[in-house]
Design an enzyme around this catalytic site. Structure first.
Site, PDB file in Angstrom:
ATOM      1  N   ASN A   7       0.876  -1.173   0.000  1.00  0.00           N
ATOM      2  CA  ASN A   7       0.000   0.000   0.000  1.00  0.00           C
ATOM      3  C   ASN A   7       0.911   1.220   0.000  1.00  0.00           C
ATOM      4  O   ASN A   7       1.463   1.600   1.032  1.00  0.00           O
ATOM      5  CB  ASN A   7      -0.884  -0.039   1.252  1.00  0.00           C
ATOM      6  CG  ASN A   7      -1.846   1.133   1.319  1.00  0.00           C
ATOM      7  OD1 ASN A   7      -1.772   2.053   0.496  1.00  0.00           O
ATOM      8  ND2 ASN A   7      -2.730   1.106   2.284  1.00  0.00           N
ATOM      9  N   ARG A  91      -2.530  -2.157  -3.485  1.00  0.00           N
ATOM     10  CA  ARG A  91      -3.720  -1.341  -3.266  1.00  0.00           C
ATOM     11  C   ARG A  91      -3.631  -0.112  -4.177  1.00  0.00           C
ATOM     12  O   ARG A  91      -2.611   0.592  -4.174  1.00  0.00           O
ATOM     13  CB  ARG A  91      -3.785  -0.883  -1.820  1.00  0.00           C
ATOM     14  CG  ARG A  91      -4.988  -0.021  -1.578  1.00  0.00           C
ATOM     15  CD  ARG A  91      -4.850   0.829  -0.373  1.00  0.00           C
ATOM     16  NE  ARG A  91      -6.028   1.645  -0.233  1.00  0.00           N
ATOM     17  CZ  ARG A  91      -6.033   2.823   0.371  1.00  0.00           C
ATOM     18  NH1 ARG A  91      -4.938   3.295   0.902  1.00  0.00           N
ATOM     19  NH2 ARG A  91      -7.143   3.503   0.455  1.00  0.00           N
ATOM     20  N   HIS A 180     -12.991   3.115   0.066  1.00  0.00           N
ATOM     21  CA  HIS A 180     -12.967   2.095   1.137  1.00  0.00           C
ATOM     22  C   HIS A 180     -13.592   0.778   0.670  1.00  0.00           C
ATOM     23  O   HIS A 180     -14.028  -0.021   1.487  1.00  0.00           O
ATOM     24  CB  HIS A 180     -13.762   2.532   2.396  1.00  0.00           C
ATOM     25  CG  HIS A 180     -13.197   3.687   3.144  1.00  0.00           C
ATOM     26  ND1 HIS A 180     -14.001   4.635   3.729  1.00  0.00           N
ATOM     27  CD2 HIS A 180     -11.938   4.050   3.430  1.00  0.00           C
ATOM     28  CE1 HIS A 180     -13.249   5.539   4.335  1.00  0.00           C
ATOM     29  NE2 HIS A 180     -11.977   5.204   4.166  1.00  0.00           N
ATOM     30  N   ARG A 241     -12.656  16.065   7.556  1.00  0.00           N
ATOM     31  CA  ARG A 241     -13.415  16.378   6.325  1.00  0.00           C
ATOM     32  C   ARG A 241     -14.865  16.687   6.653  1.00  0.00           C
ATOM     33  O   ARG A 241     -15.462  16.046   7.523  1.00  0.00           O
ATOM     34  CB  ARG A 241     -13.363  15.190   5.359  1.00  0.00           C
ATOM     35  CG  ARG A 241     -12.016  15.013   4.717  1.00  0.00           C
ATOM     36  CD  ARG A 241     -11.978  13.762   3.859  1.00  0.00           C
ATOM     37  NE  ARG A 241     -10.888  12.907   4.269  1.00  0.00           N
ATOM     38  CZ  ARG A 241     -10.763  11.620   3.949  1.00  0.00           C
ATOM     39  NH1 ARG A 241     -11.678  11.023   3.215  1.00  0.00           N
ATOM     40  NH2 ARG A 241      -9.742  10.929   4.367  1.00  0.00           N
ATOM     41  N   GLU A 384      -8.062  -4.990   5.305  1.00  0.00           N
ATOM     42  CA  GLU A 384      -7.960  -4.726   3.865  1.00  0.00           C
ATOM     43  C   GLU A 384      -6.817  -5.523   3.234  1.00  0.00           C
ATOM     44  O   GLU A 384      -6.917  -5.982   2.101  1.00  0.00           O
ATOM     45  CB  GLU A 384      -7.771  -3.225   3.630  1.00  0.00           C
ATOM     46  CG  GLU A 384      -9.070  -2.455   3.848  1.00  0.00           C
ATOM     47  CD  GLU A 384      -8.871  -0.986   4.172  1.00  0.00           C
ATOM     48  OE1 GLU A 384      -8.479  -0.678   5.311  1.00  0.00           O
ATOM     49  OE2 GLU A 384      -9.095  -0.151   3.294  1.00  0.00           O
TER      50      GLU A 384
END
Ligand code: ADP
Length: 401
Positions: A7, A91, A180, A241, A384
């Protein structure tokens, strides 16, 4: 098969080595400060102490070289040599509308990812650099791309089209993509397993609540809606955010505060969310500590966050005409039982009944709804990397994912 999962970010890189016979984690690590002073690799062989090596790494290729050296190191390594590695799973954040599932990386795939760079200018370039570095260092090892957006490609147009002139979709690709995806897919599959049910017959709402946060509606194994949009800024209130706001606010604030476009983006992405409301922190632990001391803005931030998650849960129950399971995952979802409590409070009429005693758990797989709750509420730590490794093995074997 042994799989390396990569990743790759702009200045950091996370990796894991998994033995997929038994899905066993063999080693994991993190490279930080790539291209900066003080670059460092922290490598951890399962069951052993961390091994930290400060070594200059100017480029992503040098970083990957250090990772490979660590993996085969006689003391800290887990492989005799690189030929033991069956594949590398990468990823990748954005595949636009090009890929609806993981794929073997070919020159055509690389070209398609380059085309998606406009859509994810911060994330795709380092992802691509990571793949190129691995290809150079391991030219004979199959590489698989696993995309954050892929799982959401099953959304119907009514979920992904924005009500703006249609040509912005056809000309510029402006639509909901969702992110996601690997996490939502993993926890949905795991929920079906834990409940001994068939994923293809279930309606599941997955709440990935971390620093970045999103909710997905997964009907009969397919994502039919998700809260993040064209970018990861839409949807839930997040650490920093804003999530959903009236778009007119942006032009209004720019005018009032005399802000450049870039500054407005920075405020919505980095200075908003629970940090912006509370003025305390983006970390829920800090906000909760302040809220307990009576800080009203910290209390408000937690309430606004929970309100938005409930809002999406309600919307997705309506969209799917029911729900069988609600899953909580990621940093907040896995650890913050107080927040899960607020989110699930007083939803009994929707069949959602949290067991407040079972709920007092962190970071472990557990059904936390009451025995008489028609809807199962489940805590599932996301994984993940394992999902990427699973997809990688399937693709290398030519099997469907
Ligand atoms: P991301 O991967 O999006 O950076 P994570 O899924 O790792 O985020 O979530 C990180 C966040 O999880 C932290 O910022 C913090 O707000 C929250 N978190 C972690 N542990 C706890 C805890 N024990 N209680 C409350 N919140 C927690």
């Amino acid at each position: 098969m042994k799989v390396l999962v990569i990743n790759c970010g702009s200045s950091s890189l996370k990796y894991q080595v998994l033995n997929m016979e038994g899905e066993i984690l063999m080693a994991k690590g993190l490279v930080e400060r790539i291209g900066m002073d003080g670059s460092v690799i922290t490598h951890e062989k399962e069951g052993e102490d961390k091994w930290v090596n400060e070594v200059p790494m100017e480029t992503h290729k040098e970083a990957i070289k250090q990772v490979l050296d660590a993996i085969v190191d006689p003391d800290h390594g887990v492989l005799k040599d690189m030929s033991e590695l069956g594949a590398v799973g990468h990823r990748v954040v954005h595949a636009g509308e090009k890929f609806a599932s993981s794929v073997m990386i070919t020159p055509e795939v690389m070209a398609a990812l380059e085309e998606c760079t406009d859509l994810a200018p911060l994330h795709n370039p380092p992802n691509i650099l990571g793949i190129e570095a691995c290809q150079e260092l391991m030219p004979d090892t199959p590489m698989v791309g696993v995309f954050d957006t892929a799982f959401h490609q099953t959304m119907p147009p009514e979920s992904f089209i924005y009500a703006i002139p249609y040509e912005y979709y056809t000309k510029h690709g402006i639509r909901r993509y969702g992110f996601h995806g690997t996490s939502h897919k993993y926890v949905a599959q795991r929920a079906a397993e834990l409940l001994n049910n068939n994923l293809d017959e279930m309606k599941i709402i997955t709440c990935h609540l971390g620093n970045g946060a999103s909710v997905s509606a997964i009907k009969y194994g397919k994502c039919i809606d998700t809260s993040m949009g064209f970018t990861p800024l839409e949807g839930l209130v997040m650490g920093t955010r804003s999530g959903d706001i009236d778009p007119a606010i942006v032009t209004y604030i720019r005018q009032k505060e005399n802000l450049e476009q870039g500054q407005a983006n920075e405020i919505l992405n980095k200075k908003s969310g629970v940090l912006g409301i509370s003025g305390v922190s983006s970390d829920f632990r800090d906000i909760e500590a302040e809220a307990e001391k009576g800080n009203e803005r910290a209390q408000l931030a937690l309430k606004v966050f929970a309100h938005k998650v409930r809002f999406y849960i309600g919307a997705y129950i309506a969209e799917m005409n029911g729900v069988d399971a609600i899953v909580f995952t990621a940093g907040v979802g896995e650890n913050d039982y107080g927040m899960r409590d607020i989110i699930c409070n007083n939803l009994g009429n929707l069949g959602i009944k949290l067991d407040v005693v079972k709920n007092r758990v962190r970071g472990q797989e557990m059904i936390i709804s009451r025995d008489d709750s028609p809807v199962s509420i489940i805590l599932i730590p996301t994984n993940e990397e394992l999902m990427i490794a699973r997809d990688t093995v399937q693709i290398v074997k030519g099997l469907p994912v």
